[in-house]
Design an enzyme around this catalytic site. Sequence first.
Site, short mmCIF file in Angstrom:
data_model
loop_
_atom_site.label_atom_id
_atom_site.label_comp_id
_atom_site.label_asym_id
_atom_site.label_seq_id
_atom_site.Cartn_x
_atom_site.Cartn_y
_atom_site.Cartn_z
N ASP A 33 -8.79 -3.70 -6.73
CA ASP A 33 -8.33 -3.19 -5.43
C ASP A 33 -8.95 -1.81 -5.22
O ASP A 33 -8.70 -0.89 -6.01
CB ASP A 33 -6.80 -3.10 -5.44
N SER A 79 0.83 -1.20 0.00
CA SER A 79 0.00 0.00 0.00
C SER A 79 0.87 1.26 0.00
O SER A 79 1.70 1.43 -0.89
CB SER A 79 -0.94 -0.02 1.22
N HIS A 139 -7.62 -5.75 -1.38
CA HIS A 139 -6.44 -4.89 -1.31
C HIS A 139 -5.17 -5.71 -1.21
O HIS A 139 -5.04 -6.56 -0.33
CB HIS A 139 -6.59 -3.98 -0.08
#
Length: 519
Positions: A458, A234, A486
């Site tokens: 995502d 991320s 994700h």
Amino acid sequence: MNTRSRSRLRRASVVVAGLVVAAIALSGCLYAMIPAHPTSAGPTATPDTSGIAEDLKPFYGQKLSWSGCGAGMDCTTVKTPLDWEDPGKGTLDLAVVRHRATGASKGSLLTNPGGPGASGLDLIKSSLDYAVSPTLIKNYDVIGFDPRGVGSSTAVKCFDASQMDDYLYSIRPGARGSDEWTTAQKNANKDFADACEQNSDGILPYITTVNSARDMDLLRAVLGDKKLNYLGYSYGTFLGATYAELYPERVGHLVLDGALDPAVSNLDVSTTQAIGFESALRAYMADCLKGKKCPFQGTVDDAMKDLGALLASVDRSPQKNTDGRMLGADSLMTSIVAALYSQDSWSYLTQSLTAVLKGDPSVAFQLADFYNNRENGKYSDNSTEAFRAYNCMDYPLEDDAAAKAASDAKIKAEAPTIAPYWDGPDPCEQWPYPPTGKRGEIAAAGSGPILVIGTTNDPATPYTWAESLAKQLEGGILITRVGEGHTGYNKGNSCVDDAVDAYFVDGTVPDKAGIRCEK
């Protein structure tokens, strides 16, 4: 929600109406399967400081003393400059945990779970086998650390638990979007920013991704590694890409999973994420409608309209929880976003929405609390504070009214369910320091191959960002995971996992054209 969604790896334990969310749980008993290691390695050898500026040698020359910190791991603290441009100004502490390789070690593998503001220390201590595969546990000393401003490192501090509850969950007066509502939101943001400045002991101007990337090079050196091996999730992809831009010659093996595009603006991030979560919400709704327990009926469009009506209903008439908190549309939207990070959490979103339709907000609050790392009225970390601190320093403020209007129109057209609850005053307008970050493409010219992983649906870090980052990086190679949720590595997709493990362990580099993983 009035802010971008956090970009972070999601793994923690929550109980939803007596059930543990499967996508988000690990118990400490699993550590019994991890071979034990000595509890202390003692001081490390003096790192190589050749080529390091004189004023930085005291930092790069640190000898680390490790001590056991449970579950067969050891911990240490590393001193880093408060201000990398003026190393004599003061120091910050970086909290570091190490799980030694269960086989012959190839060196250190640094990890970051994202955020910004998520604790890398906690990720490795509590969820090692979620962060990395058994193959990497065997071959690397896995390193977790809390970046500057985060968790057990020298941390940003703002509100106490009661104040944070008021900030995150209170219903602002006035109709949404009215002058009264907007003023109340701005005042709340100002109170939060003032508290951060008052309680953070002068560190706020130095909580930036560039400084954190420089901290990673210091960690690389004091751990005894010539080059950095790194797995970032991320926001951790932006941190890793920033490192590669600063130190391309020191890049070993880098994997960036759930990529952020470093060239996109704050406004573009907000727009793309809104559309991404709408897409994930539609995928959830299509799945929900196939089951007998779904509280919605008809087509996906019908169900999305009904969900929009539910959000509008609690916006007008918030539902009271047993602890006195009121569930309005913002908190309900937070609970929805929390569940969309993983397809495994969709059944709990169904449970939450079913209860809210019956006037019971308790499950929705449990999901929202999970997102905010709140449990039993307390906050387990400072991720909300650190998230704000990094973003307000990293992203330039925007005042282009035409661009804002275009963004609003795009979100309204492509994310109509989410749109009414996605906007609000920019909290960073109230931050006590101007941003120092710049948005732009990162090439990392001269680095070796870097793997970039993107998942096609995502919601938090949309696939288009992974495509963009892989193209920007001189050595970028895209691995595509076709699916929901994700991030893509270590989630049961053998195609993705095998490619990443072979890259880290054997140096096997996929073809420049990349890999597309259907399963």
